[in-house]
Design a protein around this motif. Structure first.
Motif: not given
Length: 133
Positions: A10-23
């Motif tokens: 998926l296209s995502k904004p440059y500031w998208t957190p890593e999945p590990s950060t979200i977790s």
């Protein structure tokens, strides 16, 4: 294709957190949610809070738990976006509903509200960036 492979396409904004950060953020928030929601449901069951107080908490819980299956199971960006907006709105509703009875519950929702606000902007952005007419 795994959910992570799909998500990475998926296209995502440059500031998208890593999945590990979200977790990690959810690992911090879920105990707060468990304690504060549990308290509200218990007080409602004991009739110390009106039964209507628990309605936005129940809606929030259902919407929160639905997000991952909607996004990563169904891979439905618009539906996941609608869902996270329900989560966000219900946090405001929860705070209004419980304010008279337990202010600590409202204050406990502040980190949750901040994170869901960020996540909602992220989800709307991802949906917009990947919109196919």
């Amino acid at each position: 294709m795994t959910w992570l492979d799909w998500y990475n396409t998926l296209s995502k904004p440059y500031w998208t957190p890593e999945p590990s950060t979200i977790s990690l953020i959810w690992q911090i928030l879920y105990p707060i949610i468990l304690i504060s929601f549990g308290y509200v449901f218990l007080q409602t069951a004991r009739r110390k809070f009106p039964s209507t107080t628990s309605i936005p908490f129940a809606i929030n819980l259902l919407a929160n738990l639905s997000f991952t299956p909607l996004l990563f199971g169904l891979r439905n960006l618009p539906l996941a976006t609608l869902d996270i907006l329900v989560v966000w709105t219900s946090i405001l509703w929860m705070s209004i509903a419980v304010w008279r009875y337990s202010r600590w519950v409202v204050f406990a929702q502040i980190p949750y509200f901040i994170w869901v606000s960020i996540a909602a902007v992220l989800q709307v952005s991802i949906t917009w960036m990947n919109w196919k007419v």
